[in-house]
Design an enzyme around this catalytic site. Structure first.
Site, mmCIF file in Angstrom:
data_model
loop_
_atom_site.group_PDB
_atom_site.id
_atom_site.type_symbol
_atom_site.label_atom_id
_atom_site.label_comp_id
_atom_site.label_asym_id
_atom_site.label_seq_id
_atom_site.Cartn_x
_atom_site.Cartn_y
_atom_site.Cartn_z
ATOM 1 N N HIS A 236 5.698 0.163 1.727
ATOM 2 C CA HIS A 236 4.355 0.724 1.851
ATOM 3 C C HIS A 236 3.391 0.150 0.812
ATOM 4 C CE1 HIS A 236 6.912 3.763 3.798
ATOM 5 N NE2 HIS A 236 5.854 4.079 4.513
ATOM 6 N N GLU B 67 3.242 -1.736 16.773
ATOM 7 C CA GLU B 67 2.209 -2.617 16.221
ATOM 8 C C GLU B 67 1.920 -3.813 17.124
ATOM 9 O OE1 GLU B 67 3.337 0.135 13.245
ATOM 10 O OE2 GLU B 67 4.614 -1.236 14.407
#
Length: 334
Positions: A126, A57
């Site tokens: 998540h 990321e």
């Protein structure tokens, strides 16, 4: 279109209109994204315009900062909002500041897309809603759509904007309309006007809220999935509430908020993120500063709990019509 289709359409239109637009991220190319938001875009626009990255990321956003400084308009995808934290330094220290530090020489037209919030029983890795972190950072814009029409228009506006934008997509409403209840199937009522999405180009302006339900007795400020939950609660209780979909948190349409609260004299704030230091706290402060002498009761908040996001108890964690109804009764009785 559902929201996934609308977001895909927005990127398709942006890629076709501007050769500087580039899509990058984990699995966004050949695979089409974990939620298929980029499905078919690589095949149509080529591997140099839509390409896969390693699972890094910080690398994705770091590359996007360089691309934007070079003159491109990158649209990086972070696969889940929970994974965005390794890229915070690139977002906060580089993307948010470079335009200011360079006296405008280097704009930062980056649009970071990411699914956020609950809805898939993803638990604490998540399902997070970290919008409050980014609304705190000067130089970043934060957008949260609640329906397909707005999702496409807001995404196109974000891609065309010269400042970095965090574009959070509520995955609970990715694949279809939602009536705000977690214990029964989706009802036909949820097929609101936002499901009609034009095929071509249009934008929804950043910094402009939408009054999704007019009312006179109380103002409800919310965004994303919680727009549908708030509407469900209001319809069940028969409260004459004005429901405002903020759409963009930064920039914020404080004028619409102020006008509504001064009209109704009461305010309830609803968001999925944890309560402490959530964006609702900032909204409550703004309402108190601007509308204090018009308020008939304290500003109330309904939020997620200050706990890690549970897997099996997701619907209990979500603010639902019952909790919103209790808050409405409290704010209305004073």
């Amino acid at each position: 279109m559902n929201m996934i289709e609308a977001i895909n359409s927005a990127m398709d239109v942006a890629l076709a209109r501007d050769s500087n637009v580039t899509i990058l991220g984990e699995d966004v190319g050949f695979f089409g994204g974990v939620f298929r938001a980029t499905a078919g875009l690589q095949a149509k626009h080529g591997k140099t315009r839509v390409f896969d990255t390693p699972i890094t990321e910080c690398g994705i956003i770091g590359v996007a900062v360089g691309m934007a400084a070079y003159g491109l308009r990158p649209v990086p995808e972070i696969q889940f909002a929970d994974y965005i934290y390794p890229a915070l330094d690139q977002l906060v220290s580089e993307a948010a500041r470079l335009r200011y530090r360079s006296a405008g020489e280097f704009p930062m037209p980056i649009t970071v897309r990411s699914p956020f919030g609950g809805g898939i029983f993803g638990g604490q890795t998540h399902s997070q809603s970290p919008e409050g972190i980014f609304t705190h950072v000067s130089g970043l814009k934060t957008v949260v759509p609640s329906n397909p029409y707005d999702a496409k228009g807001l995404l196109l506006a974000s891609i065309e904007d010269n400042d970095p934008t965090i574009f959070f997509e509520p995955k609970r409403i990715y694949n279809g309309p939602f009536d705000g209840h977690y214990d029964r199937p989706v009802s036909p009522w949820a097929k609101h006007e936002g499901s009609e999405v034009p095929e071509g180009y249009y934008t929804v302006p950043l910094g402009k809220a939408a009054i999704v339900r007019a009312g006179a007795d109380v103002t409800i400020l919310t965004y994303g999935t919680m727009v549908h939950v708030a509407r469900a609660a209001v319809e069940e209780l028969g409260v004459d509430a004005e429901v405002i979909d903020l759409r963009t948190l930064v920039p914020l349409d404080i004028e619409t908020i102020e006008a509504s609260v001064k009209k109704t004299g009461r305010c309830l704030i609803v968001h999925e993120a944890t309560r402490t230091s959530g964006f609702g706290a900032e909204l409550a402060a703004m309402v108190q500063e601007r509308c204090f002498y018009h308020l008939e009761a304290p500003v109330e908040r309904v939020t997620g709990f200050d706990t890690p996001y549970p897997h099996s108890l997701e619907w209990a964690y979500f603010p639902g019509p019952i909790r919103i109804g209790m808050a409405l009764e409290k704010v209305m009785k004073d």
